[in-house]
Design a protein around this motif. Structure first.
Motif, PDB file in Angstrom:
ATOM      1  N   ILE A 293       0.852  -1.201   0.000  1.00 61.40           N
ATOM      2  CA  ILE A 293       0.000   0.000   0.000  1.00 61.40           C
ATOM      3  C   ILE A 293       0.890   1.255   0.000  1.00 61.40           C
ATOM      4  N   TRP A 294       2.024   1.176   0.693  1.00 62.30           N
ATOM      5  CA  TRP A 294       2.981   2.295   0.696  1.00 62.30           C
ATOM      6  C   TRP A 294       3.419   2.578  -0.743  1.00 62.30           C
TER       7      TRP A 294
ATOM      8  N   PHE B   1       6.855  11.753   4.257  1.00 63.39           N
ATOM      9  CA  PHE B   1       5.572  12.394   4.546  1.00 63.39           C
ATOM     10  C   PHE B   1       4.502  11.913   3.584  1.00 63.39           C
ATOM     11  N   PHE B   2       3.301  11.842   4.088  1.00 63.25           N
ATOM     12  CA  PHE B   2       2.127  11.626   3.234  1.00 63.25           C
ATOM     13  C   PHE B   2       1.476  12.993   3.035  1.00 63.25           C
ATOM     14  N   LYS B   3       1.159  13.300   1.758  1.00 61.42           N
ATOM     15  CA  LYS B   3       0.628  14.637   1.440  1.00 61.42           C
ATOM     16  C   LYS B   3      -0.835  14.776   1.848  1.00 61.42           C
TER      17      LYS B   3
ATOM     18  N   GLY C 272       2.253   9.605  -6.092  1.00 60.58           N
ATOM     19  CA  GLY C 272       2.869  10.918  -5.849  1.00 60.58           C
ATOM     20  C   GLY C 272       2.497  11.520  -4.507  1.00 60.58           C
ATOM     21  N   ASP C 273       1.994  10.696  -3.592  1.00 60.00           N
ATOM     22  CA  ASP C 273       1.546  11.231  -2.302  1.00 60.00           C
ATOM     23  C   ASP C 273       2.574  11.088  -1.185  1.00 60.00           C
TER      24      ASP C 273
ATOM     25  N   SER D 298      -5.744   7.327  -2.056  1.00 59.22           N
ATOM     26  CA  SER D 298      -4.452   7.524  -2.709  1.00 59.22           C
ATOM     27  C   SER D 298      -3.985   6.233  -3.385  1.00 59.22           C
ATOM     28  N   ALA D 299      -4.215   5.110  -2.711  1.00 60.80           N
ATOM     29  CA  ALA D 299      -3.781   3.822  -3.265  1.00 60.80           C
ATOM     30  C   ALA D 299      -4.778   3.268  -4.276  1.00 60.80           C
TER      31      ALA D 299
END
Ligand code: ME8
Length: 523
Positions: A108-109, A165-167, A116-117, A280-281
């Motif tokens: 998932i990462w 960081f996650f945006k 792009g997050d 995001s994923a």
């Protein structure tokens, strides 16, 4: 016809501590829901487990002089034991140290990174290890000796380190749109409003990796970093279904989850971070997150230092298993805070289980035993009052209870059940079968039949809450094991006249109103 799927989860609990009444509460609520849905014809998956990575566990292990793996192996078992003690019917118990789970977290990462997050930066800010959460300066208050205190009361420390960081800041509008399009996503409603105002106030990017310890899942392609424990933990809800294989049978059947049940303390993680990670994923977002309230003990916050943390063992040993399950679901409207008080437990159990339901069962069955040769009596000709009670105890009750379950309103569901028991008690007093015995024995049989039938329905509907006691009631009215799901509620001629019934035995004894011996300190 294939059954409709229903997927329900508890939070996965940290293994730095022993299970207590709060963990028992969430798990019992999910168990009651899972059992209800199974009996109501759904194909249920009920997931629970333990959250084993992160700084908190790492430091707890260090303090005890053992490896984190040793600590997690030891403590995770306590949570499984709690489930056996409380008669929990989970379908899967997940541990975040399971290799398959770690693979899912890395996958998932990667998806979030590909979208792009995720970016590499430097984190400088306040972190609370107790909450495993980051806080903004504006959220903190000053504690003694210049410490900074989070809104939860947990101390915070300043951390500065390289971090991914996650945006999250880019997800505010999409989250708000999602909440608007899915008004049932966050429940209860007042919690939904809290989350919406938190998101509207502006989201900061989220630091999602650490370099100062290594007890976690490694960031793909950068072995210096382990992932923030919440990215790891939240992913359990899909790794349990076989993610990253989104074509797996379980994933296709059960995702998105029907409901994640959590305490109010961790709603933000489930209602803000988790949907952002999933979107995001490119994955679907769960249908509902339900945050319940907080238990106190005799009016006080529970804490190790006060020594008033209530353990599940204490509850079961002092009051009984069925009584504990019943009380927790009945005493507090799901969503509100609650207080565990010995007096309330005794009052609830005696008034509702012993005097109301227990007494109804006891006096009906002992009259059948004495006056009908211990056999299901001949219904004879039913009158309007008889039909009325049977209707209330049949489909009408099922529909009312189902309606409350759809909203996770367990206490109200029990109210609807108690209402039927009240009607049955009024009916028995009014019809007075003990008098009919001499004046009209045929009518006595009809009345006792109608009561036995009502008790059968009550036994069926009580199963999710008090499975053992409800099944003892069903045994006593001669219900076959394969006739105990909700399709049999209100069924005609379910009890066959002439069936020999076992000798009746009380199912809900009264509790004695004495203060229990103090429980052993859990600390
Ligand atoms: O937060 N009253 O784990 P945790 C009611 N690992 N419920 C209570 C309670 C109380 N006094 N105390 C605890 C974590 N709970 C994370 C979760 S999920 C992906 C990761 C219950 O061991 C309640 O459900 O601190 C609360 O949300 C949960 O325990 C917190 O358990």
């Amino acid at each position: 016809m294939s059954k409709k799927p229903f997927y329900i989860t508890t939070p996965i609990y940290y293994v730095n501590d022993k299970p207590h009444i709060g963990h028992a509460y969430t798990t019992i609520a999910c168990d009651v829901m899972a059992r209800f849905k199974r009996l109501d014809g759904f194909d249920v998956k009920f997931l629970t487990g333990t959250d084993e990575h992160g700084m908190k566990v790492y430091q707890a292990a260090a303090k005890q002089g053992i490896s984190p793996q040793e600590l997690t192996d030891r403590v995770s078992v306590n949570f499984r034991d709690m489930n056996r003690l409380l008669n929990i019917s989970e379908d899967q118990f997940i541990r975040t140290t399971d290799p398959a789970h770690k693979k899912a977290v890395q996958a998932i990462w990667q998806k979030m990174q590909d979208a792009g997050d995720i970016y590499l930066g430097k984190y400088a800010g306040w972190y609370s290890m107790r909450d495993e959460a980051f806080y903004g300066e504006d959220e903190l208050t000053d504690g003694p000796d210049g410490t900074k205190i989070a809104p939860t009361g947990a101390p915070c420390e300043w951390v500065e380190e390289e971090s991914y960081f996650f945006k999250l800041s880019a997800w505010g509008d999409r989250l708000l749109k999602f909440y608007e399009e899915h008004p049932d996503f966050i429940q209860p409603d007042y919690r939904r409003n809290e989350v919406i105002s938190f998101v509207k106030s502006g989201l900061r990017d989220l630091s999602i990796s650490r370099t100062t310890f290594d007890w976690g899942v490694q960031v793909p392609g950068d072995e210096k970093h382990v992932m923030y424990v919440w990215v790891d933990a939240l992913t359990n809800y899909i790794s349990a279904l076989g993610y990253p294989d989104t074509e797996s049978e379980e994933y296709k059947k059960y995702w998105p989850a029907d409901v994640h049940v959590t305490g109010k303390d961790i709603l933000r993680f489930h209602a803000v971070y988790w949907p952002a990670f999933l979107m995001s994923a490119g994955l679907e977002v769960p249908k509902r997150v339900y945050a319940h309230g907080w238990w106190m003990a005799e009016g006080q916050k529970m804490s190790k230092s006060l020594g008033n943390v209530i353990s599940p063992e204490h509850l079961v040993n002092t009051y009984g298993l069925e009584q504990t399950r019943y009380f927790m679901m009945r005493e507090v409207i799901f969503g509100n805070d609650g207080d565990f008080a010995h007096k309330s437990m005794v009052n609830r159990v005696n008034a509702e289980l012993a005097n109301n339901i227990g007494n109804l069962v006891q006096r009906t069955l002992s009259q059948i035993n004495k006056n009908c040769e211990g056999q299901v009596p001949d219904p004879g000709i039913l009158e309007d009052v008889d039909h009325a009670l049977l209707n209330h105890a049949g489909q009408e009750m099922l529909i009312a209870v189902r309606n409350e379950f759809d909203k996770l309103q367990f206490s109200r569901a029990l109210e609807a059940i108690i209402h039927v028991a009240n009607l049955a008690n009024a009916y028995i007093d009014e019809q007075a079968p003990w008098t009919l015995k001499k004046t009209n024995p045929e009518r006595m049989k009809t009345v006792l039949y109608v009561l036995a039938e009502t008790i059968r329905n009550l036994g069926l509907i009580l199963q999710p809450f008090v499975p053992q006691a409800a099944n003892r009631i069903l045994d006593q009215v001669g219900v076959a094991p394969d006739a105990r799901d909700f399709a049999f509620i209100g069924a005609q001629h379910a009890l066959v006249k002439g069936t020999l019934l076992p000798k009746p035995e009380g199912v809900f004894p009264r509790l004695v109103d004495e203060e229990p011996a103090a429980q052993e300190k859990t600390a």
